[in-house]
Design a protein around this motif. Structure first.
Motif, PDB file in Angstrom:
ATOM      1  N   SER A  56      37.564  32.152  43.729  1.00 20.04           N
ATOM      2  CA  SER A  56      36.933  33.466  43.593  1.00 20.04           C
ATOM      3  C   SER A  56      35.481  33.317  43.143  1.00 20.04           C
ATOM      4  CB  SER A  56      37.699  34.337  42.586  1.00 20.04           C
ATOM      5  OG  SER A  56      37.649  33.783  41.294  1.00 20.04           O
ATOM      6  N   GLY A  61      32.491  38.788  44.679  1.00 20.77           N
ATOM      7  CA  GLY A  61      33.867  39.204  44.937  1.00 20.77           C
ATOM      8  C   GLY A  61      34.501  38.500  46.116  1.00 20.77           C
ATOM      9  N   ASP A  62      33.806  37.515  46.675  1.00 21.44           N
ATOM     10  CA  ASP A  62      34.369  36.768  47.799  1.00 21.44           C
ATOM     11  C   ASP A  62      35.563  35.936  47.347  1.00 21.44           C
ATOM     12  OD1 ASP A  62      32.427  37.726  49.512  1.00 21.44           O
ATOM     13  OD2 ASP A  62      31.183  35.913  49.415  1.00 21.44           O
ATOM     14  N   PHE A  76      38.268  37.034  52.368  1.00 23.97           N
ATOM     15  CA  PHE A  76      38.083  38.466  52.168  1.00 23.97           C
ATOM     16  C   PHE A  76      37.206  38.699  50.957  1.00 23.97           C
ATOM     17  CE2 PHE A  76      42.274  37.189  50.606  1.00 23.97           C
ATOM     18  CZ  PHE A  76      42.269  37.601  49.281  1.00 23.97           C
ATOM     19  N   ASN A  77      36.829  39.962  50.737  1.00 24.34           N
ATOM     20  CA  ASN A  77      35.971  40.325  49.609  1.00 24.34           C
ATOM     21  C   ASN A  77      36.637  41.443  48.827  1.00 24.34           C
ATOM     22  OD1 ASN A  77      33.773  42.150  48.337  1.00 24.34           O
ATOM     23  ND2 ASN A  77      32.758  40.195  48.668  1.00 24.34           N
ATOM     24  N   MET A  78      36.646  41.288  47.483  1.00 21.83           N
ATOM     25  CA  MET A  78      37.270  42.278  46.617  1.00 21.83           C
ATOM     26  C   MET A  78      36.269  42.959  45.695  1.00 21.83           C
ATOM     27  SD  MET A  78      40.239  42.176  47.839  1.00 21.83           S
ATOM     28  CE  MET A  78      41.005  43.341  46.748  1.00 21.83           C
ATOM     29  N   THR A  82      35.501  40.001  40.442  1.00 19.72           N
ATOM     30  CA  THR A  82      36.738  39.320  40.795  1.00 19.72           C
ATOM     31  C   THR A  82      36.799  38.025  39.992  1.00 19.72           C
ATOM     32  OG1 THR A  82      36.679  40.279  42.996  1.00 19.72           O
ATOM     33  CG2 THR A  82      38.059  38.341  42.706  1.00 19.72           C
ATOM     34  N   LEU A  96      45.234  38.591  41.244  1.00 18.90           N
ATOM     35  CA  LEU A  96      43.778  38.635  41.250  1.00 18.90           C
ATOM     36  C   LEU A  96      43.237  39.686  40.283  1.00 18.90           C
ATOM     37  CD1 LEU A  96      41.364  37.370  42.784  1.00 18.90           C
ATOM     38  CD2 LEU A  96      41.622  39.174  44.449  1.00 18.90           C
ATOM     39  N   GLN A  98      40.692  42.111  38.535  1.00 22.01           N
ATOM     40  CA  GLN A  98      39.477  42.837  38.889  1.00 22.01           C
ATOM     41  C   GLN A  98      38.876  43.344  37.594  1.00 22.01           C
ATOM     42  OE1 GLN A  98      38.739  43.621  42.805  1.00 22.01           O
ATOM     43  NE2 GLN A  98      39.180  41.648  41.922  1.00 22.01           N
ATOM     44  N   GLN A 101      36.970  46.761  37.453  1.00 25.06           N
ATOM     45  CA  GLN A 101      37.808  47.931  37.720  1.00 25.06           C
ATOM     46  C   GLN A 101      38.973  48.052  36.724  1.00 25.06           C
ATOM     47  OE1 GLN A 101      37.114  45.644  40.289  1.00 25.06           O
ATOM     48  NE2 GLN A 101      35.411  46.823  41.113  1.00 25.06           N
ATOM     49  N   LEU A 105      45.322  42.893  40.895  1.00 33.30           N
ATOM     50  CA  LEU A 105      45.870  43.090  42.228  1.00 33.30           C
ATOM     51  C   LEU A 105      46.874  41.974  42.551  1.00 33.30           C
ATOM     52  CD1 LEU A 105      42.599  43.875  44.197  1.00 33.30           C
ATOM     53  CD2 LEU A 105      44.200  45.498  43.184  1.00 33.30           C
ATOM     54  N   ILE A 107      48.387  40.178  45.936  1.00 34.20           N
ATOM     55  CA  ILE A 107      48.126  40.092  47.371  1.00 34.20           C
ATOM     56  C   ILE A 107      49.066  39.080  48.001  1.00 34.20           C
ATOM     57  CG2 ILE A 107      46.399  39.505  49.121  1.00 34.20           C
ATOM     58  CD1 ILE A 107      44.273  40.335  46.995  1.00 34.20           C
TER      59      ILE A 107
END
Length: 109
Positions: A56, A61-62, A76-78, A82, A96, A98, A101, A105, A107
């Motif tokens: 990460s 956030g990649d 992906f990007n979050m 991250t 993951l 965050q 936020q 998460l 996934i």
């Protein structure tokens, strides 16, 4: 291990030189090589059941994956914030955080 980078701005935490993946030998821990397949302000690293590294980048956030051969690919990007990540191998599940936020998460890989 992942590295953050160098020449960091203490106000923004951004670096002029990106971090990378450092490979440290257990047999000779003073011998460190650097893989450039994934670069950035790298924060978390985990291994999946196939032996791939998941990495990460806090600032962008990649989420990237690096194979055993050292080939990296953005998956992906979050979003920024991250953080450290974890893999539950039996469930093939990424955990993951965050930080910006205030959530975690889950996934399915």
């Amino acid at each position: 291990a992942t590295t953050w980078g160098s020449n960091m701005d203490p106000k923004t935490w951004q670096t002029k030189i990106p971090g990378d993946v450092a490979i440290i030998s257990f047999e000779t821990p003073t011998k460190i090589s650097h893989e450039k397949g994934v670069q950035g302000n790298l924060d978390g690293i985990a291994v999946d059941k196939k032996g791939n590294l998941w990495i990460s980048d806090w600032m962008t956030g990649d989420i990237s994956m690096m194979t055993k051969q050292g080939k990296g690919k953005k998956m992906f990007n979050m979003g920024p914030g991250t953080a450290d990540l974890s893999i539950v191998k039996d469930l093939n599940l990424m955990v993951l955080p965050q930080m910006n936020q205030n959530k975690v998460l889950f996934i399915q890989l």
